[in-house]
Scaffold this motif. Structure first.
Motif, short mmCIF file in Angstrom:
data_model
loop_
_atom_site.label_atom_id
_atom_site.label_comp_id
_atom_site.label_asym_id
_atom_site.label_seq_id
_atom_site.Cartn_x
_atom_site.Cartn_y
_atom_site.Cartn_z
N CYS A 52 -14.63 -0.78 40.23
CA CYS A 52 -15.21 0.54 39.79
C CYS A 52 -14.41 1.45 39.29
N VAL A 53 -12.98 1.12 40.56
CA VAL A 53 -12.19 1.86 40.71
C VAL A 53 -10.63 1.92 40.00
N LYS A 54 -10.90 0.25 40.05
CA LYS A 54 -9.26 -0.55 39.18
C LYS A 54 -8.55 0.08 40.65
N LEU A 55 -9.03 0.37 41.88
CA LEU A 55 -7.93 0.31 43.40
C LEU A 55 -6.82 -0.43 43.12
N THR A 56 -5.75 -0.86 44.09
CA THR A 56 -5.25 -1.77 44.01
C THR A 56 -4.75 -1.54 45.02
N LEU A 57 -4.99 -2.58 46.65
CA LEU A 57 -4.49 -2.54 47.69
C LEU A 57 -2.68 -3.14 48.76
N ILE A 58 -2.58 -2.03 48.43
CA ILE A 58 -0.66 -2.28 48.63
C ILE A 58 -0.35 -2.72 49.96
N MET A 59 -0.10 -4.00 50.45
CA MET A 59 0.38 -3.89 51.93
C MET A 59 -1.01 -3.41 52.81
N ASP A 60 0.42 -2.77 53.39
CA ASP A 60 -0.64 -2.54 54.53
C ASP A 60 -1.87 -1.11 54.03
N VAL A 61 -2.11 -0.77 52.81
CA VAL A 61 -2.61 0.51 52.68
C VAL A 61 -4.05 0.77 52.61
N ASP A 62 -4.34 1.24 52.71
CA ASP A 62 -6.31 1.20 52.86
C ASP A 62 -6.75 2.43 51.52
N SER A 63 -8.24 1.84 51.36
CA SER A 63 -7.95 2.74 50.26
C SER A 63 -8.22 4.44 50.15
N VAL A 64 -8.62 5.28 49.39
CA VAL A 64 -8.28 6.79 50.40
C VAL A 64 -9.50 7.64 48.69
N ALA A 65 -10.01 8.42 49.90
CA ALA A 65 -10.88 8.47 48.91
C ALA A 65 -11.61 10.11 49.51
N GLN A 66 -12.58 11.06 49.13
CA GLN A 66 -12.60 12.07 48.60
C GLN A 66 -14.12 12.35 49.84
N VAL A 67 -14.32 12.55 51.03
CA VAL A 67 -15.54 12.99 51.36
C VAL A 67 -16.21 14.35 50.14
N ARG A 68 -17.56 13.71 49.88
CA ARG A 68 -18.54 15.06 49.63
C ARG A 68 -19.41 14.83 50.51
N VAL A 69 -20.55 14.32 50.69
CA VAL A 69 -21.96 14.24 51.62
C VAL A 69 -21.63 13.82 52.38
N ILE A 70 -22.19 14.47 53.90
CA ILE A 70 -22.65 13.60 55.14
C ILE A 70 -23.87 13.00 55.04
N PHE A 71 -24.23 12.18 54.76
CA PHE A 71 -25.77 12.08 54.99
C PHE A 71 -26.85 11.19 55.72
N GLN A 72 -27.63 10.54 55.68
CA GLN A 72 -28.69 10.28 56.29
C GLN A 72 -30.39 10.20 55.14
N LEU A 73 -30.44 9.08 54.93
CA LEU A 73 -32.08 8.79 54.39
C LEU A 73 -32.99 8.40 55.75
N THR A 74 -34.44 10.10 55.61
CA THR A 74 -34.81 9.54 56.99
C THR A 74 -36.29 9.47 56.42
N PRO A 75 -37.50 9.22 57.01
CA PRO A 75 -39.07 9.30 56.47
C PRO A 75 -39.39 10.85 56.33
N PRO A 76 -40.69 10.32 55.81
CA PRO A 76 -41.81 12.39 56.11
C PRO A 76 -41.66 12.02 57.20
N ALA A 77 -42.00 13.18 57.42
CA ALA A 77 -42.39 13.90 59.17
C ALA A 77 -43.73 12.71 59.76
N ARG A 78 -43.79 12.85 60.50
CA ARG A 78 -45.42 11.82 61.29
C ARG A 78 -45.06 10.15 60.84
N SER A 79 -43.94 9.91 59.84
CA SER A 79 -44.53 8.78 60.05
C SER A 79 -43.80 7.97 60.19
N LYS A 80 -43.93 6.75 60.60
CA LYS A 80 -43.48 6.33 61.85
C LYS A 80 -42.49 4.79 61.22
#
Length: 291
Positions: free
Chosen positions: A151-179
């Protein structure tokens, strides 16, 4: 109070070294146990809907990428809607902390990674870049390497990892009172990221010895194409990365320090190495870190 008049005119204050907080004790640990990641117990925003999150961060494809992540983890596209109905709330954080452990088991100072939504101070948001360990080995992020390559056409070169910009830090949660209990792949914070392509290595540019990056787009050949996006677990992050915009032949005078990271699409970067090389660099420079 007579003693006040006899106090010395010159006073000295001695500050002890600030202790390093150990996030390995209670943070999220990467698969290789070399990186600890931490968010605050209380999020910056909670009980948001997916639609509200999209508007807050101006990311039209956010819900789509969340759906793709769920389908990727469950292996069943039909499970997406039932899961989103059970876990319909979104909580977000504006930053998280990354801490590394050296090969000699020394805990290094933690570094902050920010992902601020658009605001009067930052009209286009204020989001940091990171290195990602997208080796596809995480049980919560299967086929991540395939996604980056296809999808990104990123080539990993030797010891290089992928690089990205973080846009959102999030977590899905259940509604209040849900178990309802979160499934394992939703039990830790997630990141919506926008990846970069590596366009040149230091060997390609002997005069600067810097890496060159370019934003990835969903349809690179179509003018006005949207930036590529992806949802991954927080534990895929290995370290923050500093980016310097490539201004080109002339500088846009309307760009400010608050918008330069978002206006430009091409960047220079110096540290794109895996942890071992990064640690050697830290030791050589006195083990400095972000605050």
């Amino acid at each position: 109070m007579g003693w006040v008049s006899h106090a010395p005119s010159e006073q000295h204050r001695f500050n002890a070294p600030r202790p390093i907080h150990n996030h390995f004790a209670n943070g999220f640990i990467s698969d290789g146990a070399e990186v600890a990641l931490s968010v605050t117990v209380a999020p910056d925003r909670s009980r948001l809907s997916l639609v509200e999150t999209i508007g807050m961060y101006a990311l039209p494809d956010f819900a789509t990428k969340v759906q793709e992540y769920i389908a990727r983890c469950t292996g069943d596209a039909n499970s997406v809607n039932p899961i989103l109905q059970r876990f319909s709330n979104v909580k977000v954080w504006y930053k998280f902390r990354v801490q590394q452990c050296s090969t000699s088991s020394t805990i290094l100072p933690s570094q902050a990674v920010q992902a601020l939504p658009p605001s009067p101070s930052f009209p286009l948001g204020h989001c940091d870049a990171v290195l990602l360990n997208t080796d596809g080995q995480s049980e919560h992020n299967p086929q991540c390497t395939i996604l980056f390559v296809c999808c990104v056409k990123l080539t990993l070169i030797m010891d290089v990892d992928s690089v990205a910009q973080v846009r959102v830090i999030f977590q899905l949660t259940p509604p209040a009172r849900s178990k309802d209990k979160l499934p394992d792949f939703l039990a830790l914070p997630l990141l919506y990221i926008q990846p970069f392509d590596i366009t040149a290595t230091p060997d390609d540019q002997p005069h600067t010895r810097l890496w060159m990056l370019k934003r990835s787009f969903s349809e690179p050949r179509r003018p006005g194409s949207a930036r590529a996006g992806l949802v991954i677990p927080l534990t895929e992050v290995t370290q923050p990365v500093d980016l310097v915009p490539i201004f080109g032949a002339s500088v846009d005078r309307t760009v400010t320090a608050a918008t330069s990271q978002e206006v430009y699409d091409e960047f220079f970067s110096q540290l794109l190495y895996r942890q071992g090389v990064f640690q050697c660099s830290l030791r050589a420079h006195g083990c400095g870190g972000r605050v």
